[in-house]
Motif scaffolding. Structure first.
Motif, PDB file in Angstrom:
ATOM      1  N   ASP B 130       0.851  -1.189   0.000  1.00 33.97           N
ATOM      2  CA  ASP B 130       0.000   0.000   0.000  1.00 33.97           C
ATOM      3  C   ASP B 130       0.889   1.243   0.000  1.00 33.97           C
ATOM      4  OD1 ASP B 130      -1.464   2.239   0.772  1.00 33.97           O
ATOM      5  OD2 ASP B 130      -2.803   1.086   2.083  1.00 33.97           O
ATOM      6  N   PRO B 131       0.805   2.076  -1.043  1.00 31.42           N
ATOM      7  CA  PRO B 131       1.712   3.236  -1.106  1.00 31.42           C
ATOM      8  C   PRO B 131       1.538   4.192   0.091  1.00 31.42           C
ATOM      9  CG  PRO B 131       0.048   3.302  -2.861  1.00 31.42           C
ATOM     10  CD  PRO B 131      -0.043   1.962  -2.230  1.00 31.42           C
ATOM     11  N   LYS B 132       0.326   4.275   0.610  1.00 37.48           N
ATOM     12  CA  LYS B 132       0.112   5.166   1.762  1.00 37.48           C
ATOM     13  C   LYS B 132       0.837   4.631   2.994  1.00 37.48           C
ATOM     14  CE  LYS B 132      -4.106   7.714   0.811  1.00 37.48           C
ATOM     15  NZ  LYS B 132      -4.573   7.246  -0.523  1.00 37.48           N
ATOM     16  N   LEU B 133       0.841   3.333   3.133  1.00 31.67           N
ATOM     17  CA  LEU B 133       1.550   2.737   4.263  1.00 31.67           C
ATOM     18  C   LEU B 133       3.062   2.828   4.062  1.00 31.67           C
ATOM     19  CD1 LEU B 133      -0.595  -0.436   5.097  1.00 31.67           C
ATOM     20  CD2 LEU B 133      -0.488   1.721   6.341  1.00 31.67           C
ATOM     21  N   ALA B 134       3.488   2.645   2.814  1.00 30.01           N
ATOM     22  CA  ALA B 134       4.922   2.771   2.527  1.00 30.01           C
ATOM     23  C   ALA B 134       5.386   4.186   2.857  1.00 30.01           C
ATOM     24  CB  ALA B 134       5.191   2.435   1.064  1.00 30.01           C
ATOM     25  N   ALA B 135       4.560   5.169   2.493  1.00 32.27           N
ATOM     26  CA  ALA B 135       4.903   6.561   2.797  1.00 32.27           C
ATOM     27  C   ALA B 135       4.931   6.791   4.308  1.00 32.27           C
ATOM     28  CB  ALA B 135       3.889   7.496   2.138  1.00 32.27           C
ATOM     29  N   ALA B 136       4.021   6.124   5.006  1.00 29.31           N
ATOM     30  CA  ALA B 136       3.984   6.258   6.468  1.00 29.31           C
ATOM     31  C   ALA B 136       5.283   5.746   7.076  1.00 29.31           C
ATOM     32  CB  ALA B 136       2.801   5.470   7.037  1.00 29.31           C
ATOM     33  N   VAL B 137       5.730   4.608   6.609  1.00 26.31           N
ATOM     34  CA  VAL B 137       6.963   4.036   7.136  1.00 26.31           C
ATOM     35  C   VAL B 137       8.140   4.972   6.841  1.00 26.31           C
ATOM     36  CG1 VAL B 137       8.608   2.139   6.897  1.00 26.31           C
ATOM     37  CG2 VAL B 137       6.150   1.657   7.053  1.00 26.31           C
ATOM     38  N   ALA B 138       8.188   5.506   5.608  1.00 22.48           N
ATOM     39  CA  ALA B 138       9.288   6.407   5.238  1.00 22.48           C
ATOM     40  C   ALA B 138       9.284   7.647   6.131  1.00 22.48           C
ATOM     41  CB  ALA B 138       9.162   6.796   3.769  1.00 22.48           C
ATOM     42  N   ALA B 139       8.102   8.204   6.343  1.00 18.57           N
ATOM     43  CA  ALA B 139       8.008   9.413   7.166  1.00 18.57           C
ATOM     44  C   ALA B 139       8.435   9.124   8.598  1.00 18.57           C
ATOM     45  CB  ALA B 139       6.572   9.946   7.146  1.00 18.57           C
ATOM     46  N   TYR B 140       8.000   7.989   9.124  1.00 23.12           N
ATOM     47  CA  TYR B 140       8.341   7.678  10.507  1.00 23.12           C
ATOM     48  C   TYR B 140       9.822   7.365  10.657  1.00 23.12           C
ATOM     49  CZ  TYR B 140       8.044   5.901  15.239  1.00 23.12           C
ATOM     50  OH  TYR B 140       8.241   5.723  16.584  1.00 23.12           O
ATOM     51  N   LYS B 141      10.398   6.721   9.644  1.00 26.06           N
ATOM     52  CA  LYS B 141      11.838   6.440   9.705  1.00 26.06           C
ATOM     53  C   LYS B 141      12.640   7.743   9.725  1.00 26.06           C
ATOM     54  CE  LYS B 141      13.650   2.888   7.410  1.00 26.06           C
ATOM     55  NZ  LYS B 141      13.843   1.828   6.385  1.00 26.06           N
ATOM     56  N   ALA B 142      12.157   8.715   8.981  1.00 29.17           N
ATOM     57  CA  ALA B 142      12.833  10.020   8.992  1.00 29.17           C
ATOM     58  C   ALA B 142      12.748  10.641  10.387  1.00 29.17           C
ATOM     59  CB  ALA B 142      12.200  10.943   7.956  1.00 29.17           C
TER      60      ALA B 142
END
Lengths: 424, 372
Positions: B130-142
């Motif tokens: 899910d691209p929205k979840l992938a983006a969530a993970v990227a944002a949280y990793k940052a």
């Protein structure tokens, strides 16, 4: 029920001795049972109907165990409170039928989600569970007098704050409350499970103010039951109002049309008193003195001067020296309807022992609960008299107090606790 | 610090950092890999695997209770199943990206175990499609990366002040350095032994173990005011934090872990901070409380778009409850920080407890929404 383990199904397998009236707990038929005001045989395993004209848990033959909880409402948002009452009602209907608190259940949900039931009642039968709700004075006016939920004009005059009684040593942290729930069951695990799940559903809207566990009912509320003993070792509740006394129940227990705001009709007022007993000093009191304090024979429960437990009290009888046979300051004389203009209560108390008190004494006592039509004419005058004169006061200390308006029963599947109060 | 772990599949007790997304239905698609464990051997049926989700089915044919682990090269645990009794079989679900791993059986549940090599090849598949979840993970990793930087910088300053004997400065920096730690605590805590070395409280240490980390220095700062013996503890703290920061910045996270982490942060508040147990000498518990709350908020903010799509009612409830908690906490602001715990009344702590419970219940529902 959407999957999960049905506690009721287990009952069908294991509860061979369950009475027919209990099996009627199946959805659909239960509504009519309570209306007839016949007490339900709260067999050790069986279910007590949740729907009815009156709330269950009042004239229901007193179960063996109690978990009572008082909540503070921590939101000012009326809609949140009403939503909670709806959700509680659904959960209560499920749990009293022996099912899980939530629609999914304790073990049937997705692995990533916390279960909507906490699970400790899995495999246990309904156990006669009743859940009874009440509304405290502070729900209508908070301590600063504010009408948080727009219901101040619906506060019944009978829900007047209790006065200070002589000798009261009340602790505010175990007194009062905006809401209460009384859970009674034959299995303490079932009662605690119910309160725990309701408290969990309420997080963010209500907060537990205090709670009390009780064991060993101290009153019988039906003639089917033998009179039990309290921690003084005496039979308690002999002269209690009983489920079978239909006309007395109308007169003394159920709020009648015209008594006050219409939403309470069919309801009842609950007074709770946490009464600490100094059982250590009581236990070294002679049998004769104990019997004079109570006014009854310890062995049989018969009034002094009588022979059988249910003999009428002879308040006029005198002994050889002209002294009353039933002493003037005896508990039974002071509490008796004949001394209180006929005022009667439906008592439903439980013994408690909250561990010990650090001084080598058991933290023991009676969690007194009494249902009535109007505390101003019933509990208040009776307790005023007892607080002033009762010889038993030497061994008692009232440490907690609560007053709640318990609305009428939930009548249909779409009804909820307090709809008549909150519905406009 | 509480000895706990990021949640994995319910019965596994895994410390797996990447294994979580595999807990659901995805594992059913691949064939189970049989592992035969005995008291002296650990035979894994297949040791060359394609990237993706795998289920190891571990049968104990030995006489001792055993465990099975999958380790990544950096020593972090990718999957774990404990308490496999003689004659029994238990499964563990693991999601592995391409790379070298080690399997290990631990007869008697101790030691390094009997190790073997696992090679995973193929596309390093993302943990979510899910691209929205992938983006969530990227944002949280940052977010984690930024906090990790802050943690290292402030811990280094704190240690320097301790070594210089500057008690006043060290006291000032203590809650600031811990703020960065507490914001990302579930991530930091997942690296086994480092967490107790950094964050153990006195009663978390067994007899014979050395007590190190923040709370050891906290005790000296606030009880005797003498930190002259703490130079080595300060150096070790910086070394441990440096290592944990290095790992935290490269860790793989699944969306479910973000959700689980936010719940854990509130659990931290509900058990340790609300009682004043965390910072029992400095009484800076509310700093940690605020940091846990910010960390939980960061995870939910990262998941915001995904939640809005999947369960907007839950998101609305969470926003309202976050605001309620923040308002209750803000009553206790003092300067740029927070009042000491000892200045809170019983009514204050009860209110904070109430609002945290009110937020934690809806937050506990996020993981299942993200997982579906």
């Amino acid at each position: 029920m959407a999957g999960g383990v049905s506690r009721r199904r287990m009952l069908a397998v294991g509860g061979a001795g369950v009475a027919g009236a209990v099996a009627a707990g199946a959805a659909g038929v239960w509504a009519h049972d309570l209306i007839a005001e016949t007490p339900h045989a709260a067999d050790a395993g069986g279910a007590v109907p949740f729907l009815g004209e009156h709330q269950a848990g009042i004239t229901t033959p007193a179960q063996d165990r109690l978990h009572f909880v008082a909540f503070d409402v921590i939101t000012d948002n009326r809609a949140e409170l009403v939503d909670l009452l709806r959700e509680w009602t659904r959960a209560a209907a499920r749990m009293t039928a022996g099912r899980d608190a939530g629609p999914v259940g304790a073990v049937a949900g997705p692995a990533e989600a916390p279960p909507d039931d906490t699970g400790e009642a899995l495999g246990l039968p309904p156990s006669g569970l009743t859940l009874t709700v009440g509304f405290g004075p502070t729900l209508f006016h908070d301590p600063s007098g504010r009408d948080r939920f727009g219901i101040a004009d619906r506060r019944p005059p009978a829900l007047a704050d209790l006065p200070h009684f002589l000798g009261d040593a009340l602790d505010a942290t175990i007194s009062g409350g905006d809401l209460c729930v009384q859970a009674c069951a034959h299995d303490p695990q079932v009662a605690v499970h119910a309160i725990r799940n309701l408290a969990r559903i309420g997080f963010g809207v209500v907060s537990v103010r205090w709670s009390q566990l009780g064991f060993g009912r101290t009153s019988s509320t039906s003639r089917q039951q033998a009179t039990p003993r309290n921690l003084f070792g005496f039979k308690d509740g002999t002269a209690n109002l009983k489920a079978e006394d239909s006309s007395l129940l109308r007169q003394h227990l159920w709020v009648q049309p015209g008594d006050g705001p219409e939403w309470m009709t069919g309801g009842s007022y609950l007074v709770t008193r946490k009464i600490r007993m100094t059982i250590e000093t009581w236990d070294r009191t002679s049998l004769a003195e104990q019997e004079e304090v109570v006014g009854r024979i310890k062995a049989t429960g018969a009034p002094l001067g009588g022979r059988g437990e249910f003999d009428r009290l002879d308040l006029t009888a005198t002994g050889a020296a002209g002294q009353p046979v039933i002493p003037r300051d005896s508990h039974v004389r002071l509490a008796h309807p004949d001394t209180n203009d006929g005022a009667r209560l439906l008592r439903r108390g439980y013994n408690f022992v909250d561990g010990s008190d650090g001084l080598g004494r058991l933290g023991a006592g009676l969690f007194f609960m009494a249902y009535q039509r109007d505390p101003r004419r019933q509990f208040v005058p009776i307790q005023t008299r007892l607080a002033r004169h009762d010889a038993m006061n030497e061994y008692l200390r009232h440490v907690g107090s609560g007053l709640f308006a318990c609305p009428p029963g939930v009548r249909a599947d779409d009804d909820y606790w307090g709809r008549a109060l909150f519905g406009r | 610090m509480r000895s706990h772990r990021l949640p994995a599949c319910v019965t596994l007790g895994a410390l797996a950092l990447t294994g979580l997304a595999a807990c659901g239905q995805q594992t059913a698609k691949t064939e189970k890999i049989a592992v035969t464990a005995s008291d002296t051997a650990c035979e894994v049926a297949r040791t060359e695997l394609p990237a993706g989700a795998h289920t190891f089915s571990v049968t104990n044919k030995g006489s001792k209770v055993t465990e099975f682990y999958v380790y990544a090269k950096d020593g972090s645990i990718k999957g774990e199943v404990e308490n496999i009794g003689p004659g029994t079989t238990r499964d563990v679900h693991v999601e592995l990206v391409a790379g070298e791993y080690e399997s290990a059986c631990k007869p008697g549940m101790k030691g390094d175990g009997i190790r073997g090599k696992l090679t995973v090849t193929g596309q390093a598949t993302a943990l979510t499609s899910d691209p929205k979840l992938a983006a969530a993970v990227a944002a949280y990793k940052a977010y984690v990366s930024g906090e990790a930087d802050g943690l290292l910088a402030k811990t280094t300053e704190f240690a320097a002040a301790v070594k210089a004997g500057d008690v006043a400065k060290a006291k000032e920096l203590y809650p600031v350095a811990r703020t960065h730690w507490e914001r990302i605590e579930p991530v930091a805590e997942s690296f086994g032994d480092l967490d107790p070395a950094i964050d153990a409280r006195e009663n978390d240490v067994e007899a014979g173990q050395e007590w190190t980390g923040f709370h050891k220095i906290e005790k000296d700062l606030w009880t005797t005011g003498d930190v002259s013996g703490d130079a080595r503890v300060a150096d070790k703290l910086v070394a441990d934090v440096t290592e944990i920061v290095r790992r935290a910045k490269t860790v793989d996270l699944s969306p479910v872990q973000l959700a689980a982490g936010s719940k854990e942060l509130l659990d931290e508040v509900a058990t340790g901070k609300i009682t004043g147990e965390e910072d029992r000498y400095s009484h800076t518990d509310l700093w940690d409380f605020a940091a846990n709350l910010e960390g939980a908020k960061a995870a939910i903010d990262a998941l915001r778009d995904a939640l809005a799509e999947r369960d907007s009612g839950l998101l609305t409830a969470l926003d309202a409850k976050f605001a309620t908690v923040q308002a209750a906490l803000d009553k206790h602001k003092a300067g740029t920080g927070w009042k000491p715990y000892t200045e809170l009344s019983t009514a204050d702590t009860k209110e904070l407890s109430n609002v945290i419970n009110g937020l934690a219940e809806p937050i506990s529902k996020v993981a299942a929404v993200v997982a579906r």
